[in-house]
Write an enzyme that holds these catalytic residues in place. Sequence first.
Site, PDB file in Angstrom:
ATOM      1  N   MET A 199       0.829  -1.198   0.000  1.00 61.85           N
ATOM      2  CA  MET A 199       0.000   0.000   0.000  1.00 61.85           C
ATOM      3  C   MET A 199       0.866   1.251   0.000  1.00 61.85           C
ATOM      4  SD  MET A 199      -3.263  -0.938   2.442  1.00 61.85           S
ATOM      5  CE  MET A 199      -2.328  -1.673   3.777  1.00 61.85           C
TER       6      MET A 199
ATOM      7  N   CYS B 177      -2.498  -9.579   4.470  1.00 60.64           N
ATOM      8  CA  CYS B 177      -1.966  -8.370   5.097  1.00 60.64           C
ATOM      9  C   CYS B 177      -2.263  -8.376   6.600  1.00 60.64           C
ATOM     10  CB  CYS B 177      -2.565  -7.130   4.440  1.00 60.64           C
ATOM     11  SG  CYS B 177      -1.911  -5.584   5.106  1.00 60.64           S
TER      12      CYS B 177
ATOM     13  N   LYS C 241      -4.592 -14.298  -2.382  1.00 61.71           N
ATOM     14  CA  LYS C 241      -3.269 -14.265  -1.744  1.00 61.71           C
ATOM     15  C   LYS C 241      -3.456 -14.525  -0.259  1.00 61.71           C
ATOM     16  CE  LYS C 241       1.004 -11.533  -1.560  1.00 61.71           C
ATOM     17  NZ  LYS C 241       1.278 -11.323  -0.127  1.00 61.71           N
TER      18      LYS C 241
ATOM     19  N   HIS D 246       2.062 -16.473   0.615  1.00 60.77           N
ATOM     20  CA  HIS D 246       3.150 -15.868   1.388  1.00 60.77           C
ATOM     21  C   HIS D 246       3.509 -16.881   2.470  1.00 60.77           C
ATOM     22  CE1 HIS D 246       4.910 -12.088   3.533  1.00 60.77           C
ATOM     23  NE2 HIS D 246       5.636 -13.168   3.733  1.00 60.77           N
TER      24      HIS D 246
ATOM     25  N   ASN E 255       5.486 -16.521  -2.477  1.00 57.19           N
ATOM     26  CA  ASN E 255       5.885 -15.179  -2.063  1.00 57.19           C
ATOM     27  C   ASN E 255       6.535 -15.268  -0.690  1.00 57.19           C
ATOM     28  OD1 ASN E 255       4.264 -12.477  -0.505  1.00 57.19           O
ATOM     29  ND2 ASN E 255       5.841 -12.176  -2.040  1.00 57.19           N
TER      30      ASN E 255
ATOM     31  N   GLY F  21      10.368 -13.614   1.270  1.00 62.57           N
ATOM     32  CA  GLY F  21      11.793 -13.841   1.449  1.00 62.57           C
ATOM     33  C   GLY F  21      12.594 -14.015   0.178  1.00 62.57           C
TER      34      GLY F  21
ATOM     35  N   ARG G 110       8.666  -6.153  -1.749  1.00 57.43           N
ATOM     36  CA  ARG G 110       9.569  -5.083  -1.332  1.00 57.43           C
ATOM     37  C   ARG G 110      10.988  -5.255  -1.847  1.00 57.43           C
ATOM     38  NH1 ARG G 110       5.317  -4.920   1.557  1.00 57.43           N
ATOM     39  NH2 ARG G 110       4.646  -2.996   2.567  1.00 57.43           N
TER      40      ARG G 110
END
Length: 315
Positions: A2, A83, A122, A154, A194, A196, A217
């Site tokens: 975000m 999230c 996700k 993730h 997803n 690491g 990121r």
Amino acid sequence: MMDWTDTHCRVFHRILAPGARLYTEMVHANAVIHGDRQRLLGFDASEHPLALQLGGSDPALLAQAARIAADWGYDEVNLNCGCPSDRVQAGRFGACLMREPELVGECVAAMVAAVDIPVTVKCRLGVDQDNDYAAFAGFVDRQVQAGAAMVVVHARNAWLQGLSPKENREVPPLRYDWAYRLKAERPALPVVLNGGLATVEAAQAQLAHVDGVMLGRAAYHDPYVLHLLEAAQTGAPLRSREELLQQMRPYVESQLQAGLALKHITRHLLGLYHGQPGGRGFRKVLSEGAHRPGADWALVEQAVQVTRDQAERAA
């Protein structure tokens, strides 16, 4: 992601990785329905294939938001169940939905019924101290039963108490083996991994076990890794950072002509020379100059020249 992966960021990432599927920052369904759609949903045609990532837990609202996304031309709608932020928990969406597989299934089914584009999910492996592979697999199975076309995993838990969102990306241990097992037991289900993954080598190593990888990121802070991964996957020739940056010029100048301040674009370029000689100079010139009135592409050229000069001195 975000406030990070806006349209300016995605245009840059598309230049770096023409074959990647790009995802928006997470947008709540209510914002899509009632907010400034041009600001929230607008994108450049170069961004395709592009997925809108939605937050929410109301099937009817998510279905309405998905229809809007399809009308805007998105290629996929992705429901975020991963999230862990406090704001997300307070709104009963994101990672806390891992414990409500039936509700998520209702949301997915409503979205699938509303649009012709793929609806994907996700998720995390679990919440807090959850350590039950069967519960994780059951969550995924419920969403596939509801019509989910793909799952992005993730591969760590979300700890909803005691950890910040940043710590939630680093502290809970990674368990890639759960994603591997999920794919092995459900070979027809597209599984994307997803968490690491920060290097080309790490990303490519996963492709022996899953269908794809998602970088967040790590790709933002070191965006050239996207280009390296694109080249490794497709065999396309590597291009220099400077050459890729020059491809941004037409877009930047068109946005400046439309009244956008340069700082809104250059903030996404700061990591291009991450770890490279002269990279600090590149960031310094853009950070200090992009907010000034009248800043234009000449500032980017100045940053590149400073980078070249510093790299030559370091050689």
